[in-house]
Design an enzyme around this catalytic site. Structure first.
Site, mmCIF file in Angstrom:
data_model
loop_
_atom_site.group_PDB
_atom_site.id
_atom_site.type_symbol
_atom_site.label_atom_id
_atom_site.label_comp_id
_atom_site.label_asym_id
_atom_site.label_seq_id
_atom_site.Cartn_x
_atom_site.Cartn_y
_atom_site.Cartn_z
ATOM 1 N N LYS A 131 10.625 -10.230 -0.442
ATOM 2 C CA LYS A 131 10.752 -11.331 0.521
ATOM 3 C C LYS A 131 11.983 -12.198 0.272
ATOM 4 C CE LYS A 131 6.055 -11.521 2.224
ATOM 5 N NZ LYS A 131 4.810 -12.298 2.382
ATOM 6 N N ARG A 150 0.341 -7.207 -3.182
ATOM 7 C CA ARG A 150 0.745 -6.425 -2.001
ATOM 8 C C ARG A 150 2.225 -6.099 -2.133
ATOM 9 N NH1 ARG A 150 3.027 -7.120 2.943
ATOM 10 N NH2 ARG A 150 2.158 -5.847 4.662
HETATM 11 C C1 9MG Z 1 1.233 -8.460 6.438
HETATM 12 N N1 9MG Z 1 1.750 -9.321 5.363
HETATM 13 C C2 9MG Z 1 3.044 -9.586 5.092
HETATM 14 N N2 9MG Z 1 3.141 -10.422 4.032
HETATM 15 C C3 9MG Z 1 1.856 -10.703 3.638
HETATM 16 C C4 9MG Z 1 1.302 -11.517 2.621
HETATM 17 O O1 9MG Z 1 2.069 -12.225 1.794
HETATM 18 N N3 9MG Z 1 -0.044 -11.564 2.513
HETATM 19 C C5 9MG Z 1 -0.846 -10.866 3.357
HETATM 20 N N4 9MG Z 1 -2.200 -10.973 3.179
HETATM 21 N N5 9MG Z 1 -0.374 -10.062 4.343
HETATM 22 C C6 9MG Z 1 0.967 -10.006 4.473
#
Ligand code: 9MG
Length: 268
Positions: A211, A245
């Site tokens: 990010k 994630r």
């Molecule tokens: C779909 N998506 C993109 N970034 C995310 C994040 O930080 N958390 C979650 N739950 N979904 C995300």
């Protein structure tokens, strides 16, 4: 799923414009092959998304979102790990659950009309994430009086809404939503104070992979943010994050294994 160790959630974007791998996996067959690779690399679960959520992304109609993700969900039902589906639309939630999804990941915090009703009677896990505004506009000068307290309160108010609908506490995961209506400073404050932002009552999900908060301090483009992403994932794991994630599953798994060897000794 056991949450004794941080779990690695592999990102499967079935979109033409996701910020870091848009178009690379747009076709269902490419997304499916990528997902299977992530499972081989050690992903504990997958997150399948048909609508880019990067800042500035345009909304996608439900029928187009379903056209993208249903073939991928159906094909991956036998992949060996639970499937999360990233959507804000109740109709997509219902179709994804009918197709075999094990978790609904709603960046909108189940705030859309009908979202709670769409998942209340299922037995899927639910990730409730904080977002200020919507992807198209959320990065236009976000501001908070106390970013940690405000996000804690939003997440727990959302959890209460789910519980009041009869949803069991053990289905709920909370997520501060890094990059969703936050400045770089907000994001690092939230990561530093993650336990305070999420609280102790529910497991947490952390999404920082590739990010802009990583780019802001490294100067790297999305394709060169592996080191920063792994560092941020570990910073979250050290602070108790339960699900990470990520795009780069193998590298994150390696980093967690080394961290675990330091903390708990080397397993034979
Ligand atoms: C779909 N998506 C993109 N970034 C995310 C994040 O930080 N958390 C979650 N739950 N979904 C995300």
């Amino acid at each position: 799923m056991s949450l004794e160790r941080p779990l690695v959630m592999g990102i499967v974007n079935v979109t033409p414009d996701s910020f870091s791998d848009g178009n690379a996996h747009f076709q269902a067959d490419q997304a499916i092959a990528h997902a299977r690779l992530l499972v081989e690399e050690g992903a504990d679960l997958l997150d399948i998304g048909g609508e880019s959520t990067r800042p500035g992304a345009q909304a996608v109609p439900a029928d187009e979102e379903l056209r993208r993700i249903l073939p991928v969900i159906e094909s991956l039902r036998d992949c060996g790990v639970p499937l999360s589906v990233d959507t804000c639309k109740p109709s997509v939630m219902q179709a994804a659950l009918a197709a075999g999804a094990d978790m609904i990941n709603d960046i909108g915090g189940f705030s859309a009309p009908g979202a709670i009703e769409a998942v209340a009677d299922a037995d899927c896990a639910l990730c409730l994430m904080h977002m200020r505004g919507e992807p198209r506009t959320m990065q236009d000068a976000p501001s908070y009086d106390d970013v940690v307290a405000e996000i804690h309160d939003y997440l727990h108010q959302g959890a209460r809404r789910l519980r009041q609908a009869g949803i069991a506490a053990d289905r709920i995961v909370l997520d501060p939503g890094f990059g969703f209506g936050k400045t770089v400073e907000h994001n690092y404050t939230l990561l530093r104070l993650l336990p305070q932002a999420v609280g102790q009552e529910y497991p947490s999900l952390l999404g920082v992979s590739r990010k802009s908060m990583i780019g802001a301090v490294t100067g790297r483009p999305p394709s060169r943010r592996l080191g920063g992403s792994v560092a941020a994932a570990l910073a979250g794991a050290v602070r108790g994050a339960h699900i990470l994630r990520v795009h780069d599953v193998a590298d994150t798994v390696d980093a967690l294994r080394v961290w675990s060897a330091v903390e708990q000794g080397v397993r034979a």
